[in-house]
Write a protein that holds these residues in place. Structure first.
Motif, PDB file in Angstrom:
ATOM      1  N   ALA A  56       0.817  -1.214   0.000  1.00 55.61           N
ATOM      2  CA  ALA A  56       0.000   0.000   0.000  1.00 55.61           C
ATOM      3  C   ALA A  56       0.852   1.267   0.000  1.00 55.61           C
ATOM      4  CB  ALA A  56      -0.936  -0.001   1.208  1.00 55.61           C
ATOM      5  N   GLU A  57       2.055   1.183   0.586  1.00 60.53           N
ATOM      6  CA  GLU A  57       2.934   2.356   0.660  1.00 60.53           C
ATOM      7  C   GLU A  57       3.949   2.376  -0.480  1.00 60.53           C
ATOM      8  OE1 GLU A  57       2.847   4.922   2.714  1.00 60.53           O
ATOM      9  OE2 GLU A  57       1.151   4.180   3.887  1.00 60.53           O
ATOM     10  N   ASN A  58       3.715   1.575  -1.520  1.00 62.48           N
ATOM     11  CA  ASN A  58       4.615   1.517  -2.683  1.00 62.48           C
ATOM     12  C   ASN A  58       6.030   1.102  -2.295  1.00 62.48           C
ATOM     13  OD1 ASN A  58       2.656   2.372  -4.651  1.00 62.48           O
ATOM     14  ND2 ASN A  58       2.865   4.453  -3.827  1.00 62.48           N
ATOM     15  N   GLY A  59       6.120   0.128  -1.400  1.00 63.39           N
ATOM     16  CA  GLY A  59       7.420  -0.403  -1.010  1.00 63.39           C
ATOM     17  C   GLY A  59       7.923  -1.417  -2.016  1.00 63.39           C
ATOM     18  N   HIS A  60       8.989  -2.134  -1.624  1.00 60.12           N
ATOM     19  CA  HIS A  60       9.598  -3.140  -2.492  1.00 60.12           C
ATOM     20  C   HIS A  60       9.649  -4.434  -1.680  1.00 60.12           C
ATOM     21  CE1 HIS A  60      12.094  -3.870  -6.164  1.00 60.12           C
ATOM     22  NE2 HIS A  60      12.503  -4.893  -5.430  1.00 60.12           N
ATOM     23  N   ILE A  61       8.659  -5.304  -1.852  1.00 58.83           N
ATOM     24  CA  ILE A  61       8.481  -6.431  -0.925  1.00 58.83           C
ATOM     25  C   ILE A  61       8.112  -7.705  -1.655  1.00 58.83           C
ATOM     26  CG2 ILE A  61       6.042  -5.897  -0.484  1.00 58.83           C
ATOM     27  CD1 ILE A  61       7.262  -6.632   2.603  1.00 58.83           C
ATOM     28  N   ARG A  62       8.632  -8.822  -1.107  1.00 59.35           N
ATOM     29  CA  ARG A  62       8.281 -10.162  -1.582  1.00 59.35           C
ATOM     30  C   ARG A  62       7.823 -10.970  -0.366  1.00 59.35           C
ATOM     31  NH1 ARG A  62      13.263 -12.570  -5.018  1.00 59.35           N
ATOM     32  NH2 ARG A  62      11.584 -13.610  -6.168  1.00 59.35           N
ATOM     33  N   LEU A  63       6.854 -11.859  -0.586  1.00 61.02           N
ATOM     34  CA  LEU A  63       6.404 -12.786   0.453  1.00 61.02           C
ATOM     35  C   LEU A  63       6.252 -14.160  -0.168  1.00 61.02           C
ATOM     36  CD1 LEU A  63       5.325 -13.716   3.189  1.00 61.02           C
ATOM     37  CD2 LEU A  63       3.076 -12.753   2.552  1.00 61.02           C
ATOM     38  N   TRP A  64       7.004 -15.109   0.372  1.00 61.17           N
ATOM     39  CA  TRP A  64       6.880 -16.502  -0.063  1.00 61.17           C
ATOM     40  C   TRP A  64       6.258 -17.297   1.077  1.00 61.17           C
ATOM     41  CZ3 TRP A  64      11.285 -18.933  -3.450  1.00 61.17           C
ATOM     42  CH2 TRP A  64      11.374 -18.224  -4.649  1.00 61.17           C
ATOM     43  N   ASP A  65       5.073 -17.850   0.824  1.00 57.35           N
ATOM     44  CA  ASP A  65       4.384 -18.717   1.783  1.00 57.35           C
ATOM     45  C   ASP A  65       4.721 -20.164   1.452  1.00 57.35           C
ATOM     46  OD1 ASP A  65       2.791 -16.661   3.175  1.00 57.35           O
ATOM     47  OD2 ASP A  65       1.786 -16.434   1.251  1.00 57.35           O
ATOM     48  N   TYR A  66       5.365 -20.858   2.397  1.00 63.94           N
ATOM     49  CA  TYR A  66       5.706 -22.269   2.191  1.00 63.94           C
ATOM     50  C   TYR A  66       4.534 -23.141   2.636  1.00 63.94           C
ATOM     51  CZ  TYR A  66      10.615 -21.125   1.300  1.00 63.94           C
ATOM     52  OH  TYR A  66      11.792 -20.641   0.777  1.00 63.94           O
ATOM     53  N   GLN A  67       3.908 -23.755   1.676  1.00 64.19           N
ATOM     54  CA  GLN A  67       2.715 -24.553   1.962  1.00 64.19           C
ATOM     55  C   GLN A  67       3.078 -25.777   2.802  1.00 64.19           C
ATOM     56  OE1 GLN A  67       0.747 -26.537  -1.414  1.00 64.19           O
ATOM     57  NE2 GLN A  67      -1.143 -25.542  -0.772  1.00 64.19           N
ATOM     58  N   GLY A  68       2.377 -25.947   3.928  1.00 68.75           N
ATOM     59  CA  GLY A  68       2.559 -27.125   4.761  1.00 68.75           C
ATOM     60  C   GLY A  68       3.687 -27.040   5.764  1.00 68.75           C
ATOM     61  N   LEU A  69       4.504 -25.992   5.723  1.00 71.77           N
ATOM     62  CA  LEU A  69       5.595 -25.880   6.696  1.00 71.77           C
ATOM     63  C   LEU A  69       5.108 -25.180   7.956  1.00 71.77           C
ATOM     64  CD1 LEU A  69       8.815 -25.015   4.657  1.00 71.77           C
ATOM     65  CD2 LEU A  69       7.877 -27.244   5.294  1.00 71.77           C
ATOM     66  N   HIS A  70       5.741 -25.542   9.078  1.00 73.27           N
ATOM     67  CA  HIS A  70       5.375 -24.956  10.367  1.00 73.27           C
ATOM     68  C   HIS A  70       6.323 -23.793  10.674  1.00 73.27           C
ATOM     69  CE1 HIS A  70       2.411 -28.116  11.411  1.00 73.27           C
ATOM     70  NE2 HIS A  70       3.151 -28.848  10.599  1.00 73.27           N
ATOM     71  N   HIS A  71       6.693 -23.621  11.943  1.00 76.91           N
ATOM     72  CA  HIS A  71       7.478 -22.447  12.318  1.00 76.91           C
ATOM     73  C   HIS A  71       8.861 -22.447  11.661  1.00 76.91           C
ATOM     74  CE1 HIS A  71       8.467 -18.906  14.535  1.00 76.91           C
ATOM     75  NE2 HIS A  71       9.339 -19.488  15.343  1.00 76.91           N
ATOM     76  N   ASP A  72       9.461 -23.630  11.591  1.00 79.07           N
ATOM     77  CA  ASP A  72      10.796 -23.713  11.000  1.00 79.07           C
ATOM     78  C   ASP A  72      10.688 -23.725   9.471  1.00 79.07           C
ATOM     79  OD1 ASP A  72      13.318 -24.231  10.102  1.00 79.07           O
ATOM     80  OD2 ASP A  72      13.469 -26.242  10.975  1.00 79.07           O
ATOM     81  N   CYS A  73      10.501 -22.541   8.916  1.00 81.22           N
ATOM     82  CA  CYS A  73      10.598 -22.431   7.458  1.00 81.22           C
ATOM     83  C   CYS A  73      11.957 -21.897   7.067  1.00 81.22           C
ATOM     84  CB  CYS A  73       9.479 -21.549   6.904  1.00 81.22           C
ATOM     85  SG  CYS A  73       9.818 -19.771   6.979  1.00 81.22           S
ATOM     86  N   TRP A  74      12.779 -21.500   8.051  1.00 80.64           N
ATOM     87  CA  TRP A  74      14.059 -20.868   7.731  1.00 80.64           C
ATOM     88  C   TRP A  74      15.054 -21.845   7.111  1.00 80.64           C
ATOM     89  CZ3 TRP A  74      11.991 -20.419  12.792  1.00 80.64           C
ATOM     90  CH2 TRP A  74      12.412 -21.388  13.699  1.00 80.64           C
ATOM     91  N   THR A  75      14.944 -23.145   7.450  1.00 72.93           N
ATOM     92  CA  THR A  75      15.844 -24.118   6.815  1.00 72.93           C
ATOM     93  C   THR A  75      15.636 -24.121   5.312  1.00 72.93           C
ATOM     94  OG1 THR A  75      15.872 -25.487   8.811  1.00 72.93           O
ATOM     95  CG2 THR A  75      16.536 -26.535   6.747  1.00 72.93           C
ATOM     96  N   ARG A  76      14.365 -24.104   4.914  1.00 72.25           N
ATOM     97  CA  ARG A  76      14.049 -24.071   3.482  1.00 72.25           C
ATOM     98  C   ARG A  76      14.398 -22.702   2.879  1.00 72.25           C
ATOM     99  NH1 ARG A  76       9.912 -26.567   0.304  1.00 72.25           N
ATOM    100  NH2 ARG A  76      10.214 -25.887  -1.852  1.00 72.25           N
ATOM    101  N   ALA A  77      14.103 -21.643   3.596  1.00 68.27           N
ATOM    102  CA  ALA A  77      14.292 -20.291   3.051  1.00 68.27           C
ATOM    103  C   ALA A  77      15.763 -19.992   2.788  1.00 68.27           C
ATOM    104  CB  ALA A  77      13.704 -19.256   4.007  1.00 68.27           C
ATOM    105  N   PHE A  78      16.626 -20.208   3.778  1.00 66.40           N
ATOM    106  CA  PHE A  78      18.038 -19.895   3.587  1.00 66.40           C
ATOM    107  C   PHE A  78      18.728 -20.875   2.647  1.00 66.40           C
ATOM    108  CE2 PHE A  78      17.432 -17.511   7.625  1.00 66.40           C
ATOM    109  CZ  PHE A  78      17.890 -16.281   7.179  1.00 66.40           C
ATOM    110  N   ASN A  79      18.037 -21.975   2.325  1.00 64.50           N
ATOM    111  CA  ASN A  79      18.569 -22.930   1.357  1.00 64.50           C
ATOM    112  C   ASN A  79      18.150 -22.583  -0.075  1.00 64.50           C
ATOM    113  OD1 ASN A  79      20.127 -25.225   0.760  1.00 64.50           O
ATOM    114  ND2 ASN A  79      18.317 -26.517   0.658  1.00 64.50           N
TER     115      ASN A  79
END
Length: 413
Positions: free
Chosen positions: A253-276
């Motif tokens: 809404a504020e014309n920022g520069h943003i990405r959001l990736w939702d990992y389907q089926g993953l719980h709190h630990d999505c960082w293993t997948r994200a940083f990989n």
């Protein structure tokens, strides 16, 4: 007078001899008096122990140096021809860990997230990485912890000649809470930001939810167009996915520069997948700060005054859509497969339209077809099993690949 004239004519030669004797007699002492540059041992690389003192308190933490990091060699400053080597300015990341890695030993934060990928894939991460540690009695959002984190970054940036135009921020869970605060406090410091499983509504400060209609917009306006990449598991019950959704909507809404990736089926630990994600370090390096402290794409051929507004949201499936293969094809894969040490490491079995792999320990796991020859585990693992064939079309082996190594298992009767 004759004697005087002879001596006068000989004076230059006498002076030359005297000067030569003087130089020969004083030369070694003169050379020893010169300041020679010290010979320094090679710079250690990898994970290095560090300390910092902030407001009278000493904190232990870690800094990571890539294997090919080299510090500038000292030179002899007395030489007119000597030119001091300009050190390479390395990109640098400040990484804030999660709640479970708090402590005072200074090392536990190197076990997960970005630190894990520095071990698994150092070739992907040509960065200096600063990893402070939050003590058990604190949270990253405490003012003194934010000061400690930024001071650690400043200290290591000076020591290891980091590039101030390529300074990045990363955090996960509790560390993401702190990273949002640092992004808001120092919006002109970061060329790009990557955050996992986090938000701005802290679990230990539930009253912040009362500002849900205004708080995300405040962060978006303050941070501006700094590129941000958010990752979140759709089944996260610790930090609910709504936290990342709110930030995505506010920046959009504020014309920022943003990405959001939702990992389907993953719980709190999505960082293993994200940083990989192989794209993540490349994405970070594709951004730098310009002379005005504004993020731009790192493309000297096409300089930009500022990044354009951008918003992207993607749902990443847990695994590919399975391909249904006829039982006759599945039967060709059934059999026992051996590694190079002649150990039976995999037995492929079929039950109806399902295919299973039993490993050497007796564990049985379902595998699903991604193509006619390649199978995957429906758990979300990145491992792929590709069946190889001979010229007659008979299955001869399984080629196992994951994100770290490969193996070949031969099929035998």
């Amino acid at each position: 007078m004759r004697t005087f004239r002879r001596f006068g004519r000989a004076a230059p030669a006498v002076l030359k001899s005297a000067l030569l004797l003087f130089l020969l007699s004083t030369g070694p002492a003169h050379a020893a008096a010169k300041k020679t540059p010290p010979v320094l041992p090679p710079q250690e690389t990898g994970f290095l122990n560090r300390t910092i003192q902030v407001q009278g308190v000493t904190y232990k933490f870690q800094v990571y140096l890539p294997e090919d990091y080299r510090r500038p060699e000292p030179v002899d400053s007395s030489s007119k021809k000597a030119k001091r080597e300009t050190p390479k300015a390395w990109p640098i990341i400040l990484f804030l860990h999660g709640r479970g890695e708090r402590g005072s030993e200074g090392m536990w934060q190197t076990q997960i997230g970005l630190a894990q990928q520095l071990r698994d894939h150092p070739e992907r991460w040509p960065f200096i990485v600063v990893m402070p540690q939050c003590p058990l009695r604190h949270f990253w959002t405490d003012p003194e912890m934010l000061q400690m984190a930024i001071s650690s970054l400043d200290q290591e940036s000076r020591e290891f000649h980091a590039d101030s135009d390529r300074t990045y921020l990363a955090g996960l869970s509790l560390g993401g809470y702190g990273a949002w605060e640092l992004a808001k406090l120092y919006p002109r410091r970061w060329a790009a930001i990557a955050l996992c499983s986090t938000g701005i509504f802290w679990s230990y400060a539930p009253d912040r939810w009362r500002e849900v209609t205004t708080l995300p917009a405040e962060y978006a306006r303050r941070i501006g167009r700094v590129p941000i990449w958010l990752f979140h598991g759709t089944d996260d019950t610790v930090v609910v996915p709504r936290e990342s959704e709110l930030m995505y909507e506010a920046f959009k809404a504020e014309n920022g520069h943003i990405r959001l990736w939702d990992y389907q089926g993953l719980h709190h630990d999505c960082w293993t997948r994200a940083f990989n994600e192989p794209e993540l370090p490349r994405w970070l390096l594709s951004h730098r700060l310009n002379a005005q402290g504004l993020p731009i794409h790192d493309n000297p051929a096409k300089p930009e005054p500022q990044l354009p507004a951008f918003a992207e949201r993607i749902v990443v499936p847990l695994h590919p859509v399975p391909l249904k293969l006829p039982p006759a094809v599945l039967d060709t894969y059934v059999g026992v497969y051996y590694d190079s040490n002649n150990v039976a490491v995999a037995t492929i079995q079929r039950q109806g339209e399902q295919t299973f792999l039993r490993n050497a320990q007796g564990d049985v796991m379902e595998i699903m077809a991604q193509s006619t020859d390649t199978f995957f585990y429906p758990t979300g693992s990145l491992t792929r099993l590709t069946f190889e064939h001979d010229q007659e079309g008979r299955v001869t082996a399984i080629h196992l690949r994951d994100d770290r190594h490969e193996e070949l298992w031969e099929k035998r009767k």
